[in-house]
Design a protein around this motif. Sequence first.
Motif, PDB file in Angstrom:
ATOM      1  N   SER A 166       0.851  -1.193   0.000  1.00  0.00           N
ATOM      2  CA  SER A 166       0.000   0.000   0.000  1.00  0.00           C
ATOM      3  C   SER A 166       0.883   1.239   0.000  1.00  0.00           C
ATOM      4  O   SER A 166       1.980   1.239   0.564  1.00  0.00           O
ATOM      5  N   ILE A 167       0.412   2.312  -0.645  1.00  0.00           N
ATOM      6  CA  ILE A 167       1.121   3.587  -0.647  1.00  0.00           C
ATOM      7  C   ILE A 167       0.160   4.680  -0.196  1.00  0.00           C
ATOM      8  O   ILE A 167      -1.023   4.662  -0.510  1.00  0.00           O
ATOM      9  N   LEU A 168       0.679   5.626   0.597  1.00  0.00           N
ATOM     10  CA  LEU A 168      -0.095   6.760   1.067  1.00  0.00           C
ATOM     11  C   LEU A 168       0.750   8.008   0.995  1.00  0.00           C
ATOM     12  O   LEU A 168       1.984   7.945   1.081  1.00  0.00           O
ATOM     13  N   SER A 169       0.084   9.145   0.825  1.00  0.00           N
ATOM     14  CA  SER A 169       0.810  10.413   0.776  1.00  0.00           C
ATOM     15  C   SER A 169      -0.070  11.522   1.331  1.00  0.00           C
ATOM     16  O   SER A 169      -1.280  11.556   1.082  1.00  0.00           O
ATOM     17  N   ASP A 170       0.563  12.413   2.102  1.00  0.00           N
ATOM     18  CA  ASP A 170      -0.113  13.572   2.674  1.00  0.00           C
ATOM     19  C   ASP A 170      -0.404  14.565   1.545  1.00  0.00           C
ATOM     20  O   ASP A 170       0.497  15.231   1.037  1.00  0.00           O
ATOM     21  N   ALA A 171      -1.674  14.648   1.153  1.00  0.00           N
ATOM     22  CA  ALA A 171      -2.042  15.444  -0.016  1.00  0.00           C
ATOM     23  C   ALA A 171      -1.825  16.934   0.205  1.00  0.00           C
ATOM     24  O   ALA A 171      -1.396  17.656  -0.695  1.00  0.00           O
ATOM     25  N   HIS A 172      -2.113  17.424   1.395  1.00  0.00           N
ATOM     26  CA  HIS A 172      -1.945  18.849   1.666  1.00  0.00           C
ATOM     27  C   HIS A 172      -0.471  19.227   1.735  1.00  0.00           C
ATOM     28  O   HIS A 172      -0.076  20.307   1.276  1.00  0.00           O
ATOM     29  N   ALA A 173       0.348  18.354   2.290  1.00  0.00           N
ATOM     30  CA  ALA A 173       1.787  18.623   2.318  1.00  0.00           C
ATOM     31  C   ALA A 173       2.354  18.649   0.908  1.00  0.00           C
ATOM     32  O   ALA A 173       3.200  19.487   0.582  1.00  0.00           O
ATOM     33  N   ALA A 174       1.873  17.739   0.047  1.00  0.00           N
ATOM     34  CA  ALA A 174       2.323  17.730  -1.348  1.00  0.00           C
ATOM     35  C   ALA A 174       1.926  19.024  -2.049  1.00  0.00           C
ATOM     36  O   ALA A 174       2.727  19.625  -2.775  1.00  0.00           O
ATOM     37  N   ALA A 175       0.680  19.470  -1.835  1.00  0.00           N
ATOM     38  CA  ALA A 175       0.225  20.704  -2.473  1.00  0.00           C
ATOM     39  C   ALA A 175       1.006  21.911  -1.963  1.00  0.00           C
ATOM     40  O   ALA A 175       1.294  22.852  -2.724  1.00  0.00           O
ATOM     41  N   ALA A 176       1.383  21.903  -0.689  1.00  0.00           N
ATOM     42  CA  ALA A 176       2.116  23.032  -0.111  1.00  0.00           C
ATOM     43  C   ALA A 176       3.502  23.184  -0.730  1.00  0.00           C
ATOM     44  O   ALA A 176       4.069  24.286  -0.709  1.00  0.00           O
ATOM     45  N   ARG A 177       4.056  22.124  -1.272  1.00  0.00           N
ATOM     46  CA  ARG A 177       5.379  22.186  -1.878  1.00  0.00           C
ATOM     47  C   ARG A 177       5.349  22.696  -3.311  1.00  0.00           C
ATOM     48  O   ARG A 177       6.406  22.915  -3.919  1.00  0.00           O
ATOM     49  N   ASN A 185      -8.013   8.902   6.309  1.00  0.00           N
ATOM     50  CA  ASN A 185      -8.793  10.136   6.342  1.00  0.00           C
ATOM     51  C   ASN A 185      -8.637  10.809   4.983  1.00  0.00           C
ATOM     52  O   ASN A 185      -7.576  11.324   4.643  1.00  0.00           O
ATOM     53  N   GLN A 186      -9.714  10.805   4.192  1.00  0.00           N
ATOM     54  CA  GLN A 186      -9.624  11.321   2.829  1.00  0.00           C
ATOM     55  C   GLN A 186      -9.483  12.838   2.773  1.00  0.00           C
ATOM     56  O   GLN A 186      -9.171  13.383   1.713  1.00  0.00           O
ATOM     57  N   HIS A 187      -9.708  13.527   3.879  1.00  0.00           N
ATOM     58  CA  HIS A 187      -9.484  14.969   3.926  1.00  0.00           C
ATOM     59  C   HIS A 187      -7.996  15.288   3.974  1.00  0.00           C
ATOM     60  O   HIS A 187      -7.611  16.444   3.779  1.00  0.00           O
ATOM     61  N   LEU A 233       1.584  17.904  -9.045  1.00  0.00           N
ATOM     62  CA  LEU A 233       1.048  17.394  -7.790  1.00  0.00           C
ATOM     63  C   LEU A 233       1.311  15.886  -7.687  1.00  0.00           C
ATOM     64  O   LEU A 233       1.706  15.387  -6.623  1.00  0.00           O
ATOM     65  N   ALA A 234       1.087  15.165  -8.775  1.00  0.00           N
ATOM     66  CA  ALA A 234       1.332  13.720  -8.772  1.00  0.00           C
ATOM     67  C   ALA A 234       2.781  13.416  -8.404  1.00  0.00           C
ATOM     68  O   ALA A 234       3.065  12.493  -7.629  1.00  0.00           O
ATOM     69  N   ASP A 235       3.711  14.182  -8.950  1.00  0.00           N
ATOM     70  CA  ASP A 235       5.131  13.976  -8.639  1.00  0.00           C
ATOM     71  C   ASP A 235       5.416  14.210  -7.159  1.00  0.00           C
ATOM     72  O   ASP A 235       6.193  13.469  -6.532  1.00  0.00           O
ATOM     73  N   GLU A 236       4.798  15.251  -6.584  1.00  0.00           N
ATOM     74  CA  GLU A 236       5.020  15.546  -5.173  1.00  0.00           C
ATOM     75  C   GLU A 236       4.399  14.471  -4.278  1.00  0.00           C
ATOM     76  O   GLU A 236       4.946  14.141  -3.216  1.00  0.00           O
ATOM     77  N   LEU A 237       3.273  13.920  -4.703  1.00  0.00           N
ATOM     78  CA  LEU A 237       2.659  12.845  -3.932  1.00  0.00           C
ATOM     79  C   LEU A 237       3.589  11.632  -3.872  1.00  0.00           C
ATOM     80  O   LEU A 237       3.771  11.020  -2.819  1.00  0.00           O
ATOM     81  N   VAL A 238       4.191  11.298  -4.993  1.00  0.00           N
ATOM     82  CA  VAL A 238       5.122  10.167  -5.033  1.00  0.00           C
ATOM     83  C   VAL A 238       6.352  10.484  -4.192  1.00  0.00           C
ATOM     84  O   VAL A 238       6.862   9.624  -3.455  1.00  0.00           O
ATOM     85  N   ARG A 239       6.824  11.728  -4.293  1.00  0.00           N
ATOM     86  CA  ARG A 239       8.021  12.122  -3.536  1.00  0.00           C
ATOM     87  C   ARG A 239       7.792  11.981  -2.030  1.00  0.00           C
ATOM     88  O   ARG A 239       8.714  11.642  -1.278  1.00  0.00           O
TER      89      ARG A 239
END
Length: 300
Positions: free
Chosen positions: A158-169, A259-261, A237-243
């Motif tokens: 499974s893979i997970l990524s903090d979406a808001h942290a990715a967007a902030a970058r 938590n999908q939020h 955004l996709a690249d930052e999520l993977v990063r």
Amino acid sequence: MFIDIPSELEAALVDLPLPPWRMDDSFLATSTMERYRTDLTATPQFEETAATLRHALTGEGGGYAVLRLGNLAKELGTDNDRFLRIATSFAAEVAVPFSPFPRWPLWKDIGVKADKDPGRSSGIGYNAFHMDLVNATLPPDFTTLLCVRPDPLGGGPSILSDAHAAAARLPENCRALLTESAYHYGTFFDLFGVGEEYKPFPILDGSNLGKGFVRFSAKMLERSKLCPEHAEAARELADELVRGQVSFMLQPGDYLVVNQHRFLHGREALHSGQETVPIADRRLLLQLFLRAKADDGPAM
């Protein structure tokens, strides 16, 4: 965050005769949730474990958790109704379990089909970062996956990524493009409890970082017609999520709650050779969705 079940609680849960659940339309009935809570609060360390789970999902810096139910799975069997009621009772401590698909039961099987689109949840390939029901006005607040069997060949972490942290970058001009209602993905039919179809939609709900959903599915980059500027912003955004991703292998009885939020999820490809594995031995997850209780406010 991985949460182990205290041995005293495990022993009590093995002998706890939780009754079958009842449904109110597509939602777990309030009477069932109240009965489960009454029975479980009498067991040792349940309330402390449930509080740890809730904090991992909604507390500062949180957003996902893996509840380790493996010992209970071994004792009861993952195909035992009593085991599934225990998992449901923990889910009900977080939010209200429900099924947005009227044609499916409360828990939906996600098996492995070698002849399906490899990028889908039941496929064998890489399942890129996404939010479940991304094109609904009211997506589930939480998505959950209970591992019955991992890939016997050793793939599919499974893979997970903090979406808001990715967007902030991302640079400001990129974030501005992501707040525009220019994105669309998926179909919308025969659904319950998730509002209306949202098309087109913004990826970021607003310019205030850390708030709202990040409505993203990497599949939109290949399967939706986007203008070059909006497509490029989504790729960044996709690249930052993977990063920023974390990955781990779910074991039998592991219960992943997201938590999908806050977080997006996905899965690495399964190991090659799935067609040689008997269907009954292939990876199997059970999926359950949760709606935040009205008095809890947003699941932020």
